[in-house]
Scaffold this motif. Structure first.
Motif, PDB file in Angstrom:
ATOM      1  N   LEU A 181       0.826  -1.206   0.000  1.00  0.00           N
ATOM      2  CA  LEU A 181       0.000   0.000   0.000  1.00  0.00           C
ATOM      3  C   LEU A 181       0.863   1.261   0.000  1.00  0.00           C
ATOM      4  O   LEU A 181       0.474   2.289  -0.559  1.00  0.00           O
ATOM      5  N   GLN A 182       2.050   1.179   0.629  1.00  0.00           N
ATOM      6  CA  GLN A 182       2.951   2.334   0.628  1.00  0.00           C
ATOM      7  C   GLN A 182       3.416   2.665  -0.789  1.00  0.00           C
ATOM      8  O   GLN A 182       3.490   3.832  -1.177  1.00  0.00           O
ATOM      9  N   ILE A 183       3.715   1.628  -1.554  1.00  0.00           N
ATOM     10  CA  ILE A 183       4.122   1.827  -2.939  1.00  0.00           C
ATOM     11  C   ILE A 183       2.985   2.455  -3.739  1.00  0.00           C
ATOM     12  O   ILE A 183       3.181   3.410  -4.504  1.00  0.00           O
ATOM     13  N   ILE A 184       1.768   1.951  -3.539  1.00  0.00           N
ATOM     14  CA  ILE A 184       0.607   2.491  -4.240  1.00  0.00           C
ATOM     15  C   ILE A 184       0.385   3.946  -3.847  1.00  0.00           C
ATOM     16  O   ILE A 184       0.086   4.802  -4.684  1.00  0.00           O
ATOM     17  N   SER A 185       0.561   4.228  -2.548  1.00  0.00           N
ATOM     18  CA  SER A 185       0.369   5.589  -2.052  1.00  0.00           C
ATOM     19  C   SER A 185       1.372   6.564  -2.662  1.00  0.00           C
ATOM     20  O   SER A 185       1.058   7.740  -2.882  1.00  0.00           O
ATOM     21  N   LEU A 186       2.578   6.088  -2.933  1.00  0.00           N
ATOM     22  CA  LEU A 186       3.591   6.936  -3.571  1.00  0.00           C
ATOM     23  C   LEU A 186       3.308   7.124  -5.060  1.00  0.00           C
ATOM     24  O   LEU A 186       3.577   8.191  -5.622  1.00  0.00           O
ATOM     25  N   LEU A 187       2.762   6.104  -5.688  1.00  0.00           N
ATOM     26  CA  LEU A 187       2.492   6.174  -7.124  1.00  0.00           C
ATOM     27  C   LEU A 187       1.330   7.104  -7.462  1.00  0.00           C
ATOM     28  O   LEU A 187       1.368   7.812  -8.472  1.00  0.00           O
ATOM     29  N   ILE A 188       0.307   7.108  -6.616  1.00  0.00           N
ATOM     30  CA  ILE A 188      -0.918   7.838  -6.946  1.00  0.00           C
ATOM     31  C   ILE A 188      -0.684   9.329  -7.194  1.00  0.00           C
ATOM     32  O   ILE A 188      -1.109   9.859  -8.227  1.00  0.00           O
ATOM     33  N   PRO A 189      -0.022  10.090  -6.268  1.00  0.00           N
ATOM     34  CA  PRO A 189       0.160  11.524  -6.545  1.00  0.00           C
ATOM     35  C   PRO A 189       1.004  11.793  -7.790  1.00  0.00           C
ATOM     36  O   PRO A 189       0.747  12.748  -8.521  1.00  0.00           O
ATOM     37  N   PHE A 190       2.002  10.952  -8.037  1.00  0.00           N
ATOM     38  CA  PHE A 190       2.850  11.134  -9.216  1.00  0.00           C
ATOM     39  C   PHE A 190       2.047  10.912 -10.499  1.00  0.00           C
ATOM     40  O   PHE A 190       2.083  11.724 -11.423  1.00  0.00           O
ATOM     41  N   VAL A 191       1.305   9.818 -10.539  1.00  0.00           N
ATOM     42  CA  VAL A 191       0.496   9.498 -11.726  1.00  0.00           C
ATOM     43  C   VAL A 191      -0.625  10.523 -11.904  1.00  0.00           C
ATOM     44  O   VAL A 191      -0.908  10.958 -13.024  1.00  0.00           O
TER      45      VAL A 191
END
Length: 334
Positions: A181-191
């Protein structure tokens, strides 16, 4: 005229220092932390509470990193994505493959205890870490869009996920749904930033200067993790690990960047500083593997020293590289 107000030019003075808009606040934050916690045993930011605590201490670090990811995403055109992936992903891949291979050899040779006071835990947390926020601060004035877009890729690869997963191979794994979930959380704002920036040119323009606003505050927050008294307690081990860090982190990626990518080499050196989040990994890893508990305190102290040394020296090392190979040069190295 005598009535005119004189401009102090604080911002211009900061820009004369390598990565000064982040580096100078980092030093100020470290000094405040050292005086408050080291001398008076007093957590200033916690006492003041919010919004000061989240603005100037490590508690707001991930929020600012998320904002940086969003602002960076808005500046990335889809046409630049291929080059960003090529540079950022390949550089961090070369670097991490060698770093983790050396970590495995370190464990095979010396076990958890390590050698010369450098434990396996401290070694892994150090050589697998990169302060990508400082990287962004350093390359902000001269890096191209692909250099800046690489921030998101490098940050994702340098978060606690990989070292915790690696340390899990040597005991009870600390890898689970929380890390995913941490990886997903980092990806979302960038994407999200990338999508909005490509859909609307005005959004790209509005957030173009966002990182310049965020960097000084992020510098303060990284500085708030550095107690200079604690760092200097592990002076011999910290010096040795700092040297090892620079050798392991810079050498393979710099050679790859120069010889294979035919780039100036500043990107490899600019990411050669320890991230503040690395200091949190030992305690997290020890919760998953009790065999590491006895090394947690010494690992954190050693990492604090490496954090201070690498964050201070990294901007000057980049400046030295830029004198030899200016930004924008991409000549083939013979």
């Amino acid at each position: 005229m005598s009535g005119e107000k004189k401009n102090v030019n604080i911002w211009k003075s900061l820009q004369k220092v390598p990565a000064g808009t982040m580096f100078v606040p980092l030093i100020i934050g470290a000094l405040i932390t050292t005086v408050a916690q080291g001398i008076f045993q007093f957590d200033l930011w916690s006492y003041l509470g919010n919004p000061m605590q989240d603005m100037f201490s490590s508690s707001g670090q991930m929020l600012l990193i998320g904002l940086m990811l969003f602002c960076t995403g808005t500046s990335l055109k889809l046409g630049d994505l291929k080059d960003a992936l090529r540079r950022g992903f390949l550089l961090i891949l070369v670097r991490l493959v060698i770093a983790y291979a050396l970590c495995a050899l370190f464990y095979a040779a010396f076990g958890y205890k390590g050698i010369l006071g450098i434990s396996f835990l401290a070694f892994v947390c150090a050589v697998t870490s990169a302060n990508d926020a400082l990287y962004m601060g350093i390359i902000q004035p001269f890096g191209d869009k692909s250099d800046k877009a690489s921030f998101g890729i490098m940050l994702i690869c340098s978060m606690p996920l990989l070292p915790l997963l690696f340390l899990g191979f040597f005991g009870t794994s600390g890898f689970g749904i929380a890390q995913v979930l941490q990886i997903i959380s980092l990806l979302i704002p960038f994407v999200l930033g990338m999508i909005l920036g490509n859909l609307d040119e005005d959004i790209r323009k509005v957030f173009a200067g966002g990182n310049a606003i965020i960097l000084p505050f992020l510098g303060f927050e990284f500085g708030s993790t550095i107690n200079l008294f604690d760092a200097f307690k592990m002076l011999p081990q910290g010096l040795m690990l700092s040297v090892l860090y620079f050798i392991i982190v810079i050498t393979p990626s710099y050679i790859f960047e120069r010889r294979v990518l035919h780039r100036p080499g500043y990107a490899s050196v600019a990411s050669a500083s320890l991230a503040g989040v690395a200091l949190a990994i030992p305690s997290i890893a020890a919760q998953a593997n009790t065999a590491l508990e006895q090394y947690t305190t010494s690992a954190v102290a050693t990492l604090a020293f490496v954090l201070a040394v690498t964050n201070i020296l990294c901007p000057f090392m980049v400046r030295w590289v830029l004198k030899r190979h200016p930004a924008g040069s991409s000549q083939t190295v013979q």
